[in-house]
Design a protein around this motif. Structure first.
Motif, short mmCIF file in Angstrom:
data_model
loop_
_atom_site.label_atom_id
_atom_site.label_comp_id
_atom_site.label_asym_id
_atom_site.label_seq_id
_atom_site.Cartn_x
_atom_site.Cartn_y
_atom_site.Cartn_z
N ILE A 1 -1.22 -3.16 -11.78
CA ILE A 1 -1.47 -4.13 -10.71
C ILE A 1 -2.44 -5.20 -11.19
N GLY A 2 -2.04 -6.45 -11.03
CA GLY A 2 -2.83 -7.59 -11.48
C GLY A 2 -2.50 -8.05 -12.88
N ALA B 1 0.83 -1.21 0.00
CA ALA B 1 0.00 0.00 0.00
C ALA B 1 0.86 1.25 0.00
N ASP B 2 1.94 1.23 0.78
CA ASP B 2 2.84 2.38 0.85
C ASP B 2 3.52 2.65 -0.49
N PHE B 3 3.84 1.59 -1.21
CA PHE B 3 4.53 1.75 -2.50
C PHE B 3 3.65 2.49 -3.51
N GLN B 4 2.33 2.44 -3.33
CA GLN B 4 1.39 3.06 -4.25
C GLN B 4 1.05 4.50 -3.87
N HIS C 1 3.09 -0.97 -8.35
CA HIS C 1 3.87 -0.20 -9.31
C HIS C 1 3.64 1.28 -8.99
N GLY C 2 4.66 1.94 -8.44
CA GLY C 2 4.51 3.30 -7.94
C GLY C 2 4.21 4.34 -9.00
N ALA C 3 4.47 4.05 -10.27
CA ALA C 3 4.22 5.03 -11.33
C ALA C 3 3.00 4.68 -12.17
N LYS D 1 6.74 8.04 1.09
CA LYS D 1 8.17 7.85 1.34
C LYS D 1 8.84 6.90 0.36
N PHE D 2 8.05 6.24 -0.50
CA PHE D 2 8.65 5.33 -1.47
C PHE D 2 8.57 5.85 -2.90
N THR D 3 8.31 7.14 -3.05
CA THR D 3 8.45 7.80 -4.35
C THR D 3 9.36 9.01 -4.15
N GLN D 4 10.28 9.19 -5.07
CA GLN D 4 11.26 10.27 -4.94
C GLN D 4 11.67 10.72 -6.34
N ASP D 5 11.17 11.90 -6.75
CA ASP D 5 11.43 12.40 -8.10
C ASP D 5 11.04 11.34 -9.13
N ASP D 6 12.00 10.78 -9.90
CA ASP D 6 11.64 9.78 -10.91
C ASP D 6 11.86 8.35 -10.40
N LEU D 7 12.03 8.18 -9.08
CA LEU D 7 12.18 6.85 -8.50
C LEU D 7 10.85 6.34 -7.94
N TYR D 8 10.60 5.06 -8.10
CA TYR D 8 9.43 4.42 -7.52
C TYR D 8 9.72 2.93 -7.38
N VAL D 9 8.83 2.21 -6.69
CA VAL D 9 9.03 0.79 -6.42
C VAL D 9 8.06 -0.04 -7.27
N LEU D 10 8.56 -1.16 -7.80
CA LEU D 10 7.68 -2.13 -8.45
C LEU D 10 7.82 -3.48 -7.74
N VAL D 11 6.72 -4.20 -7.66
CA VAL D 11 6.73 -5.53 -7.03
C VAL D 11 5.94 -6.48 -7.90
N VAL D 12 6.50 -7.66 -8.13
CA VAL D 12 5.86 -8.68 -8.96
C VAL D 12 5.89 -10.02 -8.23
N ASN D 13 4.79 -10.76 -8.30
CA ASN D 13 4.75 -12.13 -7.76
C ASN D 13 5.59 -13.02 -8.67
#
Length: 294
Positions: free
Chosen positions: A229-230, A193-196, A222-224, A201-213
């Motif tokens: 998702i899905g 949830a935080d990544f979205q 996917h923060g951007a 705190k998990f987005t910074q300028d052009d940085l973001y987090v992605l997570v895949v099963n």
């Protein structure tokens, strides 16, 4: 035009440092190394200009600051010198910040609410020199971007030169990945949830987090691009046809972690750019953070 200039300057620095790289490859396929060289070149230019400005004040005294507000030897392309009095009064500038001349800027903040002038004043008083990062309007791009200012105290004058750093660095991407992996391991549902969260705190300028099963390849975060998702990441290709998610999962299964170069849309510029992503496996999930190299 600015990107081409930086690429050329980066190549010049590479050659000056004794490296060898064919110009066509450098111009057409920027990498993490060439981006780092470009950033080093910007900082080298800023340091050289700051040295010249400091020497000027040492020779002429405080009255010499007026020369910084004139176009000439204290402006280098997109770089310029500005000066503060140690009480927070803005004395001079060769750039867009000239509008602040005569104002007391102690409480002036950037777009994120950071009182960066106060930080400069405090560091100058305590250490005599330093560097501060903040966000400032880039008149060329007409948007606020990350900026780094280098400064030194000469008597009761603080002389400074700033340069824009609109691309997050490799170190920032690795740091964000460390924090994301730690959060994911501690509590996956909270972390996802935080990544979205936009502006979190998990987005910074052009940085973001992605997570895949890793089992089925489906996006969990996917923060951007939350719309991913899905979706099955195995179906995803970059504009050059590279199976980005499939490649990451295969490497993570073999090694537990890795890094990958590809091209992707930069959410801050809305352009397709070269990207370098660091990733690792955490409890059956692939978590990654990448930075744009152009």
């Amino acid at each position: 035009m600015l990107s081409n200039t930086r690429n050329a300057l980066g190549l010049a620095l590479l050659l000056a440092l004794g490296g060898a790289a064919p110009m066509p490859a450098f111009a057409q396929a920027p990498t993490a190394d060439t981006q780092r060289l470009s950033e080093q070149w910007d900082e080298k230019r800023a340091t050289t200009l700051l040295d010249r400005a400091v020497a000027h004040i040492e020779a002429k005294g405080k009255d010499g600051v007026t020369d910084f507000s004139r176009q000439g030897s204290f402006v280098d392309g997109d770089l310029y010198v500005y000066a503060l009095a140690d009480d927070g009064r803005f004395l001079a500038s060769g750039g867009s910040s000239a509008a602040l001349i005569g104002s007391k800027v102690t409480e002036q903040t950037d777009a994120g609410g950071k009182a960066f002038f106060r930080e400069i004043l405090d560091l100058a008083a305590a250490k005599g020199s330093g560097r501060v990062e903040y966000r400032w309007l880039n008149p060329v791009q007409n948007r606020e971007e990350p900026k780094v200012t280098l400064f030194r105290k000469v008597g009761d004058v603080i002389v400074a030169v700033g340069f824009y750093s609109p691309r997050a660095s490799a170190a920032q991407a690795r740091d964000l990945l460390d924090r994301a992996a730690e959060a994911l391991a501690a509590d996956a549902s909270v972390a996802l949830a935080d990544f979205q969260r936009i502006g979190g705190k998990f987005t910074q300028d052009d940085l973001y987090v992605l997570v895949v099963n890793m089992e089925d390849g489906r996006f969990l975060a996917h923060g951007a691009s939350p719309a991913l998702i899905g979706r099955n990441g195995h179906d995803l290709r970059d504009p050059k046809g590279k199976a980005v998610i499939t490649d990451m999962i295969n490497i993570a299964r073999r090694k537990g972690a890795g890094e990958l170069d590809y091209v992707w849309r930069n959410p801050t510029t809305a352009k397709v750019e070269s990207k370098h992503t660091y990733f690792r496996a955490v409890d059956g999930k692939l978590v990654g953070v990448g930075y744009y190299t152009r």
